[in-house]
Design a protein around this motif. Structure first.
Motif, mmCIF file in Angstrom:
data_model
loop_
_atom_site.group_PDB
_atom_site.id
_atom_site.type_symbol
_atom_site.label_atom_id
_atom_site.label_comp_id
_atom_site.label_asym_id
_atom_site.label_seq_id
_atom_site.Cartn_x
_atom_site.Cartn_y
_atom_site.Cartn_z
ATOM 1 N N MET A 18 -51.826 -30.853 -29.656
ATOM 2 C CA MET A 18 -52.666 -31.762 -28.882
ATOM 3 C C MET A 18 -53.567 -32.536 -29.843
ATOM 4 S SD MET A 18 -53.800 -29.347 -25.686
ATOM 5 C CE MET A 18 -52.593 -28.339 -24.811
ATOM 6 N N PRO A 19 -53.019 -33.503 -30.565
ATOM 7 C CA PRO A 19 -53.812 -34.186 -31.595
ATOM 8 C C PRO A 19 -55.047 -34.865 -31.019
ATOM 9 C CG PRO A 19 -51.766 -35.366 -31.124
ATOM 10 C CD PRO A 19 -51.665 -34.049 -30.437
ATOM 11 N N ALA B 260 -69.250 -36.257 -20.744
ATOM 12 C CA ALA B 260 -68.302 -36.759 -19.741
ATOM 13 C C ALA B 260 -66.901 -36.687 -20.314
ATOM 14 C CB ALA B 260 -68.634 -38.195 -19.347
ATOM 15 N N TRP B 261 -65.923 -36.520 -19.423
ATOM 16 C CA TRP B 261 -64.533 -36.708 -19.830
ATOM 17 C C TRP B 261 -63.775 -37.411 -18.717
ATOM 18 C CZ3 TRP B 261 -64.004 -30.741 -20.565
ATOM 19 C CH2 TRP B 261 -63.757 -30.095 -19.348
ATOM 20 N N ILE B 262 -62.777 -38.190 -19.120
ATOM 21 C CA ILE B 262 -61.961 -38.920 -18.150
ATOM 22 C C ILE B 262 -60.488 -38.783 -18.510
ATOM 23 C CG2 ILE B 262 -63.776 -40.616 -17.673
ATOM 24 C CD1 ILE B 262 -62.134 -42.657 -19.296
ATOM 25 N N MET B 263 -59.645 -38.930 -17.495
ATOM 26 C CA MET B 263 -58.199 -38.971 -17.697
ATOM 27 C C MET B 263 -57.758 -40.417 -17.691
ATOM 28 S SD MET B 263 -55.332 -37.509 -18.189
ATOM 29 C CE MET B 263 -53.601 -38.009 -18.135
ATOM 30 N N VAL C 2 -57.891 -37.183 -26.852
ATOM 31 C CA VAL C 2 -56.995 -36.050 -27.058
ATOM 32 C C VAL C 2 -55.700 -36.301 -26.297
ATOM 33 C CG1 VAL C 2 -56.693 -33.550 -26.908
ATOM 34 C CG2 VAL C 2 -58.992 -34.513 -27.175
ATOM 35 N N ASN C 3 -54.582 -36.184 -26.993
ATOM 36 C CA ASN C 3 -53.276 -36.272 -26.334
ATOM 37 C C ASN C 3 -52.883 -34.871 -25.895
ATOM 38 O OD1 ASN C 3 -50.668 -36.652 -25.491
ATOM 39 N ND2 ASN C 3 -49.944 -37.611 -27.368
ATOM 40 N N ILE C 4 -53.051 -34.594 -24.610
ATOM 41 C CA ILE C 4 -52.810 -33.244 -24.093
ATOM 42 C C ILE C 4 -51.347 -32.990 -23.766
ATOM 43 C CG2 ILE C 4 -55.141 -32.954 -23.209
ATOM 44 C CD1 ILE C 4 -54.093 -33.695 -20.442
ATOM 45 N N GLY C 5 -50.493 -34.017 -23.895
ATOM 46 C CA GLY C 5 -49.112 -33.828 -23.499
ATOM 47 C C GLY C 5 -48.965 -33.872 -21.982
ATOM 48 N N VAL C 6 -47.866 -33.354 -21.502
ATOM 49 C CA VAL C 6 -47.537 -33.474 -20.081
ATOM 50 C C VAL C 6 -47.746 -32.146 -19.360
ATOM 51 C CG1 VAL C 6 -45.696 -33.984 -18.427
ATOM 52 C CG2 VAL C 6 -45.887 -35.315 -20.537
ATOM 53 N N GLY C 7 -48.378 -32.201 -18.195
ATOM 54 C CA GLY C 7 -48.430 -31.044 -17.322
ATOM 55 C C GLY C 7 -49.801 -30.438 -17.142
ATOM 56 N N TYR D 151 -50.002 -39.751 -23.556
ATOM 57 C CA TYR D 151 -49.068 -40.649 -24.218
ATOM 58 C C TYR D 151 -49.534 -40.973 -25.633
ATOM 59 C CZ TYR D 151 -46.460 -41.579 -19.967
ATOM 60 O OH TYR D 151 -45.681 -41.451 -18.849
ATOM 61 N N GLY D 152 -48.591 -40.928 -26.588
ATOM 62 C CA GLY D 152 -48.902 -41.282 -27.958
ATOM 63 C C GLY D 152 -49.298 -42.737 -28.127
#
Length: 320
Positions: A94-95, A133-136, A110-115, A41-42
């Motif tokens: 994906m800004p 590390a990375w998280i959603m 990072v905004n990965i968009g949908v899907g 989400y932006g």
């Protein structure tokens, strides 16, 4: 007794991913930090930018600069301030935004968009940077009647119906929750909401997150899907979390998921424009602050503690 590789990726694979990162995110690999937040989400990007700009203006004691697509850099006022570079003339697919620290110990979003396809694409390439590390941090459909819009879901298991990684990581491979990341996310929720113990459970459920590749699953006959969700004990459904976790497992990057309930399709509460606007306005800031704080908690841990042995195979290469 045979030869083993010294790195997780070959040199051509790394070079390819570095080029792809620049193309998709609008920023160079050098700007990426070791703690990465993924969102779809932006609104979260806008909040990250607002907070980052304030940090730079206030002379934050740790973060040194704020980097935007195109390589536009805002320097911390305590280091002299000012800007350099040019903002991207077009928004990349994906800004990415970066709050930088020495030795890349800052935070990237990072905004990965949908899907799930986008989630795989982004994590495939960011993995070559060997982040810590990375998280959603995104929104989900709440599947339990006891959940309210705006509640949180801390994933401790994943139902993988995204299918984009089936050829790389069979669905028979379990994706375990990582204690270090789970504790950091739970601690961040408590700190930001000022709730403790049993009170935290009023707004946060821990459970299975189902990731589907069909955004319009509600339009189909729901009997089979509902049975599957019930059997898995899923408490939330989205389109990216299991993909990000599975690729974290696959590439040995510690992962986690904290979602916010934005609709309840099984209970007649669909995401409609008016309701969504009110929801986003009231919930985005707090959810983002939780994600930011969780990454700071993880950053303060010794790297050897964060890199769980759960992610190691029998003959593992060095981490970084």
């Amino acid at each position: 007794g045979g030869p083993y590789p010294l790195a997780h990726f070959t040199a051509p694979r790394v070079d390819y991913s570095l080029q792809r990162l620049s193309h998709y995110t609008g920023t160079e690999a050098d700007h990426f930090q070791n703690f990465v937040i993924f969102t779809n989400y932006g609104f979260y990007m806008d909040e990250f930018a607002r907070v980052a700009q304030r940090y730079m203006e206030d002379g934050h004691p740790e973060y040194e600069s704020f980097v935007e697509p195109g390589g536009f850099v805002t320097l911390n006022k305590r280091l002299g301030g000012g800007t350099s570079g040019l903002r991207a003339t077009r928004t990349p697919q994906m800004p990415a935004l970066h709050l930088t620290m020495p030795r890349n110990r800052g935070i990237t979003i990072v905004n990965i968009g949908v899907g799930p396809s986008n989630a795989k694409t982004a994590t495939d390439h960011i993995a070559v940077l060997r982040p810590h590390a990375w998280i959603m941090l995104g929104h989900c459909a709440g599947l339990r009647n006891s959940q309210e819009l705006g509640d949180y879901v801390l994933a401790h298991a994943y139902l993988r119906e995204d299918h984009v990684l089936d050829a790389d990581l069979p669905v028979t491979v379990p994706i375990p929750a990582l204690a270090e990341v789970q504790v950091a996310l739970e601690q961040a929720v408590a700190e930001i909401t000022h709730l403790e113990g049993i009170e935290t459970k009023r707004i946060m459920r821990t459970g299975t997150v189902a990731t589907f590749d069909n955004r319009n699953w509600e339009l189909r006959d729901q009997a089979e899907i509902t049975r599957q969700l019930s059997q898995s004990r899923a408490v939330a459904l989205d389109m990216e979390s299991a993909t990000i976790a599975a690729n974290g497992f696959r590439f040995r990057v510690p992962y986690g998921t904290l979602l916010c309930v934005s609709d309840k399709p099984l209970h007649g509460e669909l995401k409609l424009p008016g309701m969504a606007s009110d929801f986003y306005r009231t919930q985005v800031n707090r959810h983002f602050q939780i994600g930011l704080r969780a990454m700071e908690i993880l950053r303060d841990q010794p790297p050897e503690r964060l890199h769980s042995r759960k992610l190691r195979s029998f003959a593992e290469t060095a981490f970084q």
